[in-house]
Scaffold this active site. Sequence first.
Site, PDB file in Angstrom:
ATOM      1  N   ARG A 101       0.871  -1.191   0.000  1.00 14.29           N
ATOM      2  CA  ARG A 101       0.000   0.000   0.000  1.00 14.29           C
ATOM      3  C   ARG A 101       0.897   1.226   0.000  1.00 14.29           C
ATOM      4  NH1 ARG A 101      -5.324   1.350   3.522  1.00 14.29           N
ATOM      5  NH2 ARG A 101      -6.090  -0.014   1.879  1.00 14.29           N
ATOM      6  N   HIS A 128      -7.280   0.933  -6.404  1.00 13.96           N
ATOM      7  CA  HIS A 128      -7.412   0.031  -5.250  1.00 13.96           C
ATOM      8  C   HIS A 128      -8.014  -1.292  -5.760  1.00 13.96           C
ATOM      9  CE1 HIS A 128      -7.596  -1.374  -1.283  1.00 13.96           C
ATOM     10  NE2 HIS A 128      -8.493  -0.580  -0.743  1.00 13.96           N
ATOM     11  N   GLN A 131      -9.698  -4.071  -3.492  1.00 13.50           N
ATOM     12  CA  GLN A 131     -11.036  -3.703  -3.020  1.00 13.50           C
ATOM     13  C   GLN A 131     -12.082  -4.056  -4.067  1.00 13.50           C
ATOM     14  OE1 GLN A 131     -11.931  -2.043   0.085  1.00 13.50           O
ATOM     15  NE2 GLN A 131     -13.921  -2.762  -0.629  1.00 13.50           N
ATOM     16  N   ASP A 224     -17.290   6.876  -1.839  1.00 16.64           N
ATOM     17  CA  ASP A 224     -16.055   6.703  -1.072  1.00 16.64           C
ATOM     18  C   ASP A 224     -15.789   8.032  -0.377  1.00 16.64           C
ATOM     19  OD1 ASP A 224     -13.627   5.748  -0.077  1.00 16.64           O
ATOM     20  OD2 ASP A 224     -12.515   6.301  -1.887  1.00 16.64           O
ATOM     21  N   CYS A 264     -16.191   1.187   0.338  1.00 16.82           N
ATOM     22  CA  CYS A 264     -15.005   0.410   0.714  1.00 16.82           C
ATOM     23  C   CYS A 264     -14.677   0.548   2.195  1.00 16.82           C
ATOM     24  CB  CYS A 264     -13.825   0.813  -0.148  1.00 16.82           C
ATOM     25  SG  CYS A 264     -13.232   2.499   0.117  1.00 16.82           S
ATOM     26  N   ARG A 292     -13.113  -8.899   1.419  1.00 15.67           N
ATOM     27  CA  ARG A 292     -11.696  -8.618   1.179  1.00 15.67           C
ATOM     28  C   ARG A 292     -10.874  -9.882   1.429  1.00 15.67           C
ATOM     29  NH1 ARG A 292      -9.868  -3.400   1.508  1.00 15.67           N
ATOM     30  NH2 ARG A 292      -7.970  -4.343   0.675  1.00 15.67           N
TER      31      ARG A 292
HETATM   32  N1  NVA Z   1     -10.006   6.564  -1.332  1.00 10.59           N
HETATM   33  C1  NVA Z   1      -9.634   6.153  -0.007  1.00 10.59           C
HETATM   34  C2  NVA Z   1      -9.806   4.673   0.152  1.00 10.59           C
HETATM   35  C3  NVA Z   1      -9.503   4.151   1.514  1.00 10.59           C
HETATM   36  C4  NVA Z   1      -9.610   2.672   1.614  1.00 10.59           C
HETATM   37  C5  NVA Z   1      -8.226   6.580   0.306  1.00 10.59           C
HETATM   38  O1  NVA Z   1      -7.356   6.456  -0.576  1.00 10.59           O
HETATM   39  O2  NVA Z   1      -7.969   7.067   1.405  1.00 10.59           O
HETATM   40  N1   CP Z   2     -11.132  -0.363   2.373  1.00  9.85           N
HETATM   41  C1   CP Z   2      -9.875  -0.376   2.837  1.00  9.85           C
HETATM   42  O1   CP Z   2      -8.922  -0.595   2.091  1.00  9.85           O
HETATM   43  O2   CP Z   2      -9.771  -0.180   4.175  1.00  9.85           O
HETATM   44  P1   CP Z   2      -8.425   0.024   5.016  1.00  9.85           P
HETATM   45  O3   CP Z   2      -7.894   1.382   4.661  1.00  9.85           O
HETATM   46  O4   CP Z   2      -8.867  -0.070   6.450  1.00  9.85           O
HETATM   47  O5   CP Z   2      -7.464  -1.049   4.646  1.00  9.85           O
END
Ligand code: NVA
Ligand code: CP
Length: 307
Positions: A101, A128, A131, A224, A264, A292
């Site tokens: 990540r 992502h 997801q 989101d 998500c 997930r």
């Molecule tokens: N769009 C959000 C998704 C979190 C799982 C982010 O990147 O923070």
């Molecule tokens: N949806 C998702 O990726 O959640 P986290 O940021 O908690 O991993």
Amino acid sequence: MTRHFLRDDDVTPAEQAEILDLAVTLKRDRWADKSLAGPQTVAVIFDKSSTRTRVSFAVGIADLGGSPLIITTASSQLGGKETPADTARVLERQVAAIVWRTYAQAGLEEMAAGTRVPVVNALSDDFHPCQLLADLLTIREHKGELKGLTLSFFGDGRSNMAHSYVLAAVTAGMHVRVASPESYMPREDVIASAHAIAATTGGSVTLMTDAGAAAEGADVIVTDTWVSMGKEEEKLARIRDLGDYKVTSEIMAKATPEAIFIHCLPADRGYEVDAEVIDGPQSVVWDEAENRLHAQKALLVWLLRQP
Ligand code: NVA
Ligand code: CP
């Protein structure tokens, strides 16, 4: 050649369906597959915060007989101290796969180019894709077939989630609508890729500024956070700009009566979605969060099986 999963269109429509079928099998019997027996280790690296991704990869890798090695950037040499390419060369001598990540997609590409083990995008600024495997699994469970369904995304159309919905849903033959202000529309290259995929799957992607029109007759309503990780300084502007794209009961009422709501998570109730929607009867967000686990296990097994 080693296969990686850095963006949703790294798999073909047939491969995506194969991974989802495998996820259904693994959900039925969590202990059926021991592809990581040994135990083999999978490195799971976080440059950004996480709850679901961290837990689901750690649990999933253990379910498969493997050992998850969770690495946070602050406590490693990544993050400016060592390049992704050099990190990849070190890790590949010891681990079966790398899950990361991070911020820039380019870092993931560098990591993947430098290693013989599969690299998985566990969220970047651009996509992502893990997801989306979980989301498609969830939609399939609740709606049956994916092909031909209409999925409407509301809010930040330039976000990682919107980009992934556009690519993954057209790969599944779905019709995707993105409802956003003009200045938050998805990147043009992502839309171009989606159109090319849609031409082969019968799906489509439509960009709309009218949130009400985007909800009309939709089968799946999605949003989101308005403030993705890394965008915190833009919070006030985003709340102002995206206010018309909140998912409310009025938006849900325009969709089909059987429409489901997905997100998500984590969610900001009262901002991108009202509490009565996310906590209401059409919301399947907890199934989505569980999926997930099953979807990512299927992905890892599938990647490790590739010649
Ligand atoms: N769009 C959000 C998704 C979190 C799982 C982010 O990147 O923070
Ligand atoms: N949806 C998702 O990726 O959640 P986290 O940021 O908690 O991993």
